[in-house]
Motif scaffolding. Structure first.
Motif, mmCIF file in Angstrom:
data_model
loop_
_atom_site.group_PDB
_atom_site.id
_atom_site.type_symbol
_atom_site.label_atom_id
_atom_site.label_comp_id
_atom_site.label_asym_id
_atom_site.label_seq_id
_atom_site.Cartn_x
_atom_site.Cartn_y
_atom_site.Cartn_z
ATOM 1 N N TRP A 1 0.826 -1.209 0.000
ATOM 2 C CA TRP A 1 0.000 0.000 0.000
ATOM 3 C C TRP A 1 0.862 1.262 0.000
ATOM 4 O O TRP A 1 0.555 2.235 -0.701
ATOM 5 N N GLY A 2 1.941 1.245 0.760
ATOM 6 C CA GLY A 2 2.835 2.408 0.792
ATOM 7 C C GLY A 2 3.493 2.665 -0.558
ATOM 8 O O GLY A 2 3.586 3.812 -1.008
ATOM 9 N N ILE A 3 3.935 1.576 -1.214
ATOM 10 C CA ILE A 3 4.570 1.721 -2.530
ATOM 11 C C ILE A 3 3.558 2.234 -3.548
ATOM 12 O O ILE A 3 3.848 3.139 -4.341
ATOM 13 N N LEU A 4 2.339 1.673 -3.513
ATOM 14 C CA LEU A 4 1.302 2.067 -4.477
ATOM 15 C C LEU A 4 0.925 3.534 -4.326
ATOM 16 O O LEU A 4 0.865 4.286 -5.320
ATOM 17 N N VAL A 5 0.680 3.968 -3.091
ATOM 18 C CA VAL A 5 0.276 5.362 -2.853
ATOM 19 C C VAL A 5 1.428 6.315 -3.197
ATOM 20 O O VAL A 5 1.208 7.378 -3.800
ATOM 21 N N SER A 6 2.661 5.943 -2.851
ATOM 22 C CA SER A 6 3.815 6.798 -3.153
ATOM 23 C C SER A 6 3.979 6.976 -4.662
ATOM 24 O O SER A 6 4.249 8.085 -5.147
ATOM 25 N N ALA A 7 3.811 5.877 -5.418
ATOM 26 C CA ALA A 7 3.933 5.958 -6.875
ATOM 27 C C ALA A 7 2.852 6.854 -7.472
ATOM 28 O O ALA A 7 3.106 7.632 -8.397
ATOM 29 N N ASN A 8 1.614 6.766 -6.932
ATOM 30 C CA ASN A 8 0.525 7.620 -7.420
ATOM 31 C C ASN A 8 0.790 9.090 -7.121
ATOM 32 O O ASN A 8 0.534 9.958 -7.962
ATOM 33 N N VAL A 9 1.285 9.367 -5.912
ATOM 34 C CA VAL A 9 1.588 10.758 -5.551
ATOM 35 C C VAL A 9 2.671 11.309 -6.461
ATOM 36 O O VAL A 9 2.571 12.433 -6.977
ATOM 37 N N TRP A 10 3.725 10.521 -6.692
ATOM 38 C CA TRP A 10 4.831 10.961 -7.554
ATOM 39 C C TRP A 10 4.343 11.224 -8.980
ATOM 40 O O TRP A 10 4.737 12.205 -9.616
ATOM 41 N N LYS A 11 3.451 10.386 -9.468
ATOM 42 C CA LYS A 11 2.984 10.536 -10.850
ATOM 43 C C LYS A 11 2.080 11.766 -11.035
ATOM 44 O O LYS A 11 2.159 12.462 -12.040
ATOM 45 N N ASP A 12 1.214 12.038 -10.059
ATOM 46 C CA ASP A 12 0.150 13.036 -10.270
ATOM 47 C C ASP A 12 0.385 14.373 -9.581
ATOM 48 O O ASP A 12 -0.323 15.333 -9.869
#
Length: 312
Positions: free
Chosen positions: A173-184
Protein backbone atom coordinates in the motif's frame (compact mmCIF):
# COMPACT_ATOMS: atom_id res chain seq x y z
CA UNK A 1 -50.21 35.76 -30.45
CA UNK A 2 -50.36 33.44 -27.41
CA UNK A 3 -47.73 33.61 -24.65
CA UNK A 4 -46.46 30.07 -25.45
CA UNK A 5 -45.95 30.95 -29.12
CA UNK A 6 -44.13 34.15 -28.14
CA UNK A 7 -41.83 32.24 -25.75
CA UNK A 8 -41.09 29.60 -28.41
CA UNK A 9 -40.24 32.29 -30.94
CA UNK A 10 -38.05 34.02 -28.38
CA UNK A 11 -36.20 30.72 -27.72
CA UNK A 12 -35.43 30.19 -31.42
CA UNK A 13 -34.33 33.82 -31.74
CA UNK A 14 -31.93 33.40 -28.80
CA UNK A 15 -30.55 30.17 -30.28
CA UNK A 16 -30.05 31.88 -33.64
CA UNK A 17 -28.17 34.74 -32.00
CA UNK A 18 -25.87 32.15 -30.41
CA UNK A 19 -25.42 30.18 -33.65
CA UNK A 20 -21.59 30.36 -33.52
CA UNK A 21 -21.58 28.88 -30.00
CA UNK A 22 -24.21 26.29 -30.94
CA UNK A 23 -22.05 25.08 -33.87
CA UNK A 24 -19.18 24.45 -31.46
CA UNK A 25 -21.27 22.83 -28.70
CA UNK A 26 -23.61 20.43 -30.53
CA UNK A 27 -20.96 18.14 -32.12
CA UNK A 28 -19.60 17.47 -28.65
CA UNK A 29 -23.09 16.88 -27.22
CA UNK A 30 -23.92 14.43 -30.03
CA UNK A 31 -20.64 12.51 -29.61
CA UNK A 32 -21.16 12.24 -25.83
CA UNK A 33 -24.73 11.01 -26.37
CA UNK A 34 -23.62 8.37 -28.91
CA UNK A 35 -20.54 7.05 -27.12
CA UNK A 36 -21.43 7.67 -23.45
CA UNK A 37 -25.21 7.46 -23.07
CA UNK A 38 -26.43 5.00 -25.73
CA UNK A 39 -24.06 2.18 -24.53
CA UNK A 40 -25.47 2.60 -20.99
CA UNK A 41 -28.30 0.22 -21.86
CA UNK A 42 -25.62 -2.48 -21.44
CA UNK A 43 -25.95 -2.20 -17.63
CA UNK A 44 -29.18 -4.17 -18.03
CA UNK A 45 -27.06 -7.27 -18.60
CA UNK A 46 -26.19 -7.11 -14.89
CA UNK A 47 -29.76 -8.27 -14.23
CA UNK A 48 -29.70 -11.09 -16.81
CA UNK A 49 -28.02 -14.41 -17.59
CA UNK A 50 -26.22 -12.78 -20.51
CA UNK A 51 -25.21 -14.95 -23.45
CA UNK A 52 -22.47 -13.39 -25.54
CA UNK A 53 -23.89 -14.94 -28.72
CA UNK A 54 -27.08 -12.85 -28.44
CA UNK A 55 -24.92 -9.78 -29.14
CA UNK A 56 -26.87 -6.54 -29.01
CA UNK A 57 -30.18 -8.43 -28.69
CA UNK A 58 -29.83 -8.40 -24.93
CA UNK A 59 -33.58 -8.61 -24.27
CA UNK A 60 -33.49 -12.22 -25.53
CA UNK A 61 -31.59 -13.15 -22.36
CA UNK A 62 -33.27 -14.46 -19.21
CA UNK A 63 -33.89 -11.93 -16.43
CA UNK A 64 -32.43 -13.02 -13.07
CA UNK A 65 -33.05 -9.90 -10.99
CA UNK A 66 -30.43 -9.25 -8.29
CA UNK A 67 -28.83 -12.72 -8.49
CA UNK A 68 -25.39 -11.43 -9.60
CA UNK A 69 -25.36 -8.80 -6.87
CA UNK A 70 -26.19 -11.46 -4.25
CA UNK A 71 -23.42 -13.69 -5.65
CA UNK A 72 -20.95 -10.82 -5.22
CA UNK A 73 -22.05 -10.07 -1.65
CA UNK A 74 -21.78 -13.80 -0.78
CA UNK A 75 -18.43 -14.29 -2.56
CA UNK A 76 -15.56 -15.37 -0.25
CA UNK A 77 -13.45 -12.48 -1.60
CA UNK A 78 -16.09 -9.79 -0.88
CA UNK A 79 -14.69 -8.69 2.49
CA UNK A 80 -11.09 -8.62 1.27
CA UNK A 81 -11.98 -6.73 -1.92
CA UNK A 82 -14.02 -4.07 -0.10
CA UNK A 83 -11.35 -3.65 2.59
CA UNK A 84 -8.58 -3.23 0.02
CA UNK A 85 -10.67 -0.89 -2.14
CA UNK A 86 -11.66 1.38 0.74
CA UNK A 87 -8.22 1.42 2.40
CA UNK A 88 -6.28 2.10 -0.82
CA UNK A 89 -8.77 4.80 -1.84
CA UNK A 90 -8.64 6.44 1.59
CA UNK A 91 -4.82 6.41 1.58
CA UNK A 92 -4.79 7.97 -1.89
CA UNK A 93 -7.30 10.59 -0.70
CA UNK A 94 -5.59 11.40 2.61
CA UNK A 95 -2.04 11.55 1.18
CA UNK A 96 -2.58 12.19 -2.52
CA UNK A 97 -5.20 14.96 -2.26
CA UNK A 98 -3.32 17.50 -0.09
CA UNK A 99 0.05 16.78 -1.74
CA UNK A 100 -0.51 18.97 -4.87
CA UNK A 101 -2.01 21.74 -2.70
CA UNK A 102 1.10 21.76 -0.50
CA UNK A 103 3.36 21.72 -3.59
CA UNK A 104 1.44 24.66 -5.12
CA UNK A 105 1.71 26.66 -1.86
CA UNK A 106 5.44 25.94 -1.63
CA UNK A 107 6.09 26.86 -5.28
CA UNK A 108 4.15 30.08 -4.76
CA UNK A 109 6.68 31.09 -2.12
CA UNK A 110 9.68 30.47 -4.43
CA UNK A 111 10.99 33.77 -5.79
CA UNK A 112 13.75 32.36 -8.05
CA UNK A 113 11.92 32.03 -11.39
CA UNK A 114 14.33 29.55 -13.05
CA UNK A 115 14.44 27.24 -10.03
CA UNK A 116 10.64 27.38 -9.85
CA UNK A 117 10.25 26.39 -13.51
CA UNK A 118 12.76 23.55 -13.18
CA UNK A 119 10.88 22.13 -10.19
CA UNK A 120 7.56 22.46 -12.03
CA UNK A 121 8.90 20.69 -15.12
CA UNK A 122 10.39 17.84 -13.09
CA UNK A 123 7.17 17.31 -11.14
CA UNK A 124 4.94 17.50 -14.25
CA UNK A 125 6.96 14.95 -16.21
CA UNK A 126 5.75 11.68 -14.55
CA UNK A 127 2.10 12.52 -15.32
CA UNK A 128 2.75 12.16 -19.05
CA UNK A 129 4.31 8.71 -18.67
CA UNK A 130 2.18 5.57 -18.87
CA UNK A 131 1.87 3.27 -15.87
CA UNK A 132 4.02 0.75 -17.75
CA UNK A 133 6.98 3.16 -17.59
CA UNK A 134 6.19 4.30 -14.03
CA UNK A 135 5.90 0.65 -12.93
CA UNK A 136 9.22 -0.21 -14.59
CA UNK A 137 10.96 2.66 -12.78
CA UNK A 138 9.47 1.65 -9.42
CA UNK A 139 10.47 -2.00 -9.96
CA UNK A 140 13.98 -0.92 -10.92
CA UNK A 141 14.32 1.28 -7.83
CA UNK A 142 13.09 -1.52 -5.54
CA UNK A 143 14.96 -4.35 -7.21
CA UNK A 144 16.89 -6.71 -4.94
CA UNK A 145 19.76 -6.64 -7.47
CA UNK A 146 21.29 -3.18 -7.83
CA UNK A 147 18.06 -1.43 -6.79
CA UNK A 148 18.76 2.09 -5.53
CA UNK A 149 16.61 1.73 -2.40
CA UNK A 150 18.25 -1.51 -1.27
CA UNK A 151 21.71 -0.13 -2.05
CA UNK A 152 20.95 3.01 -0.01
CA UNK A 153 19.63 1.03 2.97
CA UNK A 154 22.67 -1.22 2.86
CA UNK A 155 24.98 1.79 2.56
CA UNK A 156 23.64 3.41 5.75
CA UNK A 157 23.65 0.08 7.56
CA UNK A 158 19.85 -0.19 7.95
CA UNK A 159 19.70 -3.70 6.43
CA UNK A 160 22.13 -6.55 5.80
CA UNK A 161 20.22 -8.39 3.09
CA UNK A 162 18.23 -6.94 0.19
CA UNK A 163 14.46 -6.71 0.73
CA UNK A 164 12.08 -7.85 -2.01
CA UNK A 165 9.63 -4.98 -1.44
CA UNK A 166 7.23 -5.94 -4.25
CA UNK A 167 6.58 -9.39 -2.81
CA UNK A 168 5.85 -8.32 0.77
CA UNK A 169 2.27 -7.43 1.67
CA UNK A 170 3.18 -4.94 4.42
CA UNK A 171 4.90 -2.60 1.93
CA UNK A 172 2.47 -2.73 -0.99
CA UNK A 173 0.00 0.00 0.00
CA UNK A 174 2.83 2.41 0.79
CA UNK A 175 4.57 1.72 -2.53
CA UNK A 176 1.30 2.07 -4.48
CA UNK A 177 0.28 5.36 -2.85
CA UNK A 178 3.82 6.80 -3.15
CA UNK A 179 3.93 5.96 -6.87
CA UNK A 180 0.53 7.62 -7.42
CA UNK A 181 1.59 10.76 -5.55
CA UNK A 182 4.83 10.96 -7.55
CA UNK A 183 2.98 10.54 -10.85
CA UNK A 184 0.15 13.04 -10.27
CA UNK A 185 1.42 15.65 -7.83
CA UNK A 186 2.91 18.02 -10.43
CA UNK A 187 0.03 18.01 -12.88
CA UNK A 188 -2.67 18.26 -10.19
CA UNK A 189 -0.88 21.26 -8.68
CA UNK A 190 -1.51 23.27 -11.89
CA UNK A 191 -5.14 23.94 -10.89
CA UNK A 192 -4.14 25.22 -7.46
CA UNK A 193 -1.27 27.28 -8.90
CA UNK A 194 -3.80 28.93 -11.23
CA UNK A 195 -6.14 29.59 -8.30
CA UNK A 196 -3.30 31.12 -6.27
CA UNK A 197 -2.37 33.34 -9.22
CA UNK A 198 -5.87 34.84 -9.03
CA UNK A 199 -5.42 36.11 -5.47
CA UNK A 200 -5.58 39.91 -5.31
CA UNK A 201 -1.97 41.19 -4.74
CA UNK A 202 -3.31 44.12 -2.68
CA UNK A 203 -4.25 41.63 0.05
CA UNK A 204 -0.60 40.58 0.40
CA UNK A 205 0.53 44.23 0.36
CA UNK A 206 -1.92 45.11 3.12
CA UNK A 207 -0.79 42.08 5.15
CA UNK A 208 2.88 43.10 4.77
CA UNK A 209 2.10 46.59 6.02
CA UNK A 210 0.42 45.01 9.05
CA UNK A 211 3.60 42.98 9.67
CA UNK A 212 2.29 39.54 8.65
CA UNK A 213 4.99 36.96 7.89
CA UNK A 214 4.95 34.89 4.67
CA UNK A 215 3.53 31.94 6.59
CA UNK A 216 0.71 34.07 8.03
CA UNK A 217 -0.04 35.46 4.57
CA UNK A 218 -0.33 31.91 3.27
CA UNK A 219 -2.49 30.83 6.20
CA UNK A 220 -4.76 33.90 6.31
CA UNK A 221 -4.97 34.91 2.62
CA UNK A 222 -3.88 32.21 0.16
CA UNK A 223 -5.58 29.16 1.68
CA UNK A 224 -8.96 30.84 2.40
CA UNK A 225 -8.98 32.31 -1.13
CA UNK A 226 -8.46 28.96 -2.87
CA UNK A 227 -10.70 27.07 -0.42
CA UNK A 228 -13.72 26.94 -2.84
CA UNK A 229 -11.50 25.18 -5.44
CA UNK A 230 -10.22 22.77 -2.78
CA UNK A 231 -13.78 21.92 -1.67
CA UNK A 232 -14.97 21.31 -5.24
CA UNK A 233 -12.05 18.94 -5.92
CA UNK A 234 -12.70 17.21 -2.61
CA UNK A 235 -16.32 16.59 -3.63
CA UNK A 236 -15.14 15.05 -6.92
CA UNK A 237 -12.56 12.96 -5.06
CA UNK A 238 -15.25 11.62 -2.72
CA UNK A 239 -17.25 10.49 -5.76
CA UNK A 240 -14.37 8.25 -6.82
CA UNK A 241 -13.69 6.88 -3.33
CA UNK A 242 -14.33 3.31 -4.51
CA UNK A 243 -12.11 3.81 -7.56
CA UNK A 244 -8.91 2.46 -6.01
CA UNK A 245 -7.17 2.13 -9.37
CA UNK A 246 -6.58 -0.50 -12.02
CA UNK A 247 -3.49 0.00 -14.19
CA UNK A 248 -1.20 0.86 -11.27
CA UNK A 249 -2.33 -2.15 -9.22
CA UNK A 250 -2.25 -4.52 -12.20
CA UNK A 251 1.38 -3.56 -12.95
CA UNK A 252 2.79 -3.26 -9.43
CA UNK A 253 1.00 -6.30 -7.97
CA UNK A 254 2.23 -8.97 -10.39
CA UNK A 255 3.41 -11.20 -7.56
CA UNK A 256 0.51 -13.56 -6.61
CA UNK A 257 1.49 -13.28 -2.92
CA UNK A 258 0.19 -9.67 -3.01
CA UNK A 259 -3.37 -10.71 -3.99
CA UNK A 260 -4.74 -10.45 -0.38
CA UNK A 261 -3.77 -6.74 -0.21
CA UNK A 262 -4.02 -5.74 -3.88
CA UNK A 263 -7.31 -7.20 -5.07
CA UNK A 264 -9.80 -4.31 -5.49
CA UNK A 265 -13.15 -3.97 -7.27
CA UNK A 266 -11.62 -3.04 -10.62
CA UNK A 267 -9.12 -5.90 -10.72
CA UNK A 268 -11.84 -8.30 -9.51
CA UNK A 269 -14.18 -7.16 -12.30
CA UNK A 270 -11.36 -7.63 -14.84
CA UNK A 271 -10.58 -11.12 -13.55
CA UNK A 272 -14.14 -12.35 -12.99
CA UNK A 273 -15.85 -10.53 -15.84
CA UNK A 274 -13.33 -10.72 -18.68
CA UNK A 275 -10.82 -13.45 -17.89
CA UNK A 276 -13.49 -15.87 -16.58
CA UNK A 277 -16.04 -14.63 -19.16
CA UNK A 278 -18.72 -13.86 -16.51
CA UNK A 279 -19.75 -10.66 -18.28
CA UNK A 280 -23.10 -10.13 -16.52
CA UNK A 281 -21.49 -10.71 -13.11
CA UNK A 282 -18.74 -8.19 -13.94
CA UNK A 283 -21.35 -5.63 -15.01
CA UNK A 284 -23.27 -6.12 -11.74
CA UNK A 285 -20.13 -5.59 -9.64
CA UNK A 286 -19.21 -2.48 -11.64
CA UNK A 287 -22.76 -1.16 -11.30
CA UNK A 288 -22.63 -1.68 -7.53
CA UNK A 289 -19.49 0.47 -7.38
CA UNK A 290 -21.09 3.16 -9.55
CA UNK A 291 -24.19 3.39 -7.34
CA UNK A 292 -22.10 3.70 -4.17
CA UNK A 293 -19.96 6.38 -5.87
CA UNK A 294 -23.04 8.43 -6.78
CA UNK A 295 -24.31 8.18 -3.20
CA UNK A 296 -20.92 9.33 -1.83
CA UNK A 297 -20.79 12.20 -4.33
CA UNK A 298 -24.29 13.34 -3.38
CA UNK A 299 -23.50 13.14 0.33
CA UNK A 300 -20.24 15.10 -0.09
CA UNK A 301 -22.06 17.74 -2.15
CA UNK A 302 -24.76 18.00 0.54
CA UNK A 303 -22.15 18.60 3.23
CA UNK A 304 -20.26 21.09 1.03
CA UNK A 305 -23.50 23.00 0.38
CA UNK A 306 -23.43 24.09 4.02
CA UNK A 307 -20.20 25.98 3.23
CA UNK A 308 -21.71 27.56 0.10
CA UNK A 309 -19.34 25.78 -2.31
CA UNK A 310 -21.37 22.84 -3.63
CA UNK A 311 -21.36 21.61 -7.22
CA UNK A 312 -25.14 21.88 -7.56
Amino acid sequence: MSQATANQKSLWQRLWKQIDIQIMVWPGVILIFIFAYIPMYGVLTGFMDYNIFTGARIFENKWVGLKHFQDFFNAPQFGTIMRNTIMISLLKLIIGFPAPIILALMLNEVRHRIFKRVVQSITYLPYFMSWVIIGSIVMSLLSTENGSVNMLLKGIGAIDESINFLSMKEYFWGILVSANVWKDIGFNSIIFMAAIAGVNPSLYEAAEIDGASRFKQMYLITIPTIMPIIIIFMILAMGSLLNAGFEDILILAQNPSLRPVSDVIDTYVYRAGLQNQRYAYGVAVGLFRAVISVMLLTMANYLARKTGNSLW
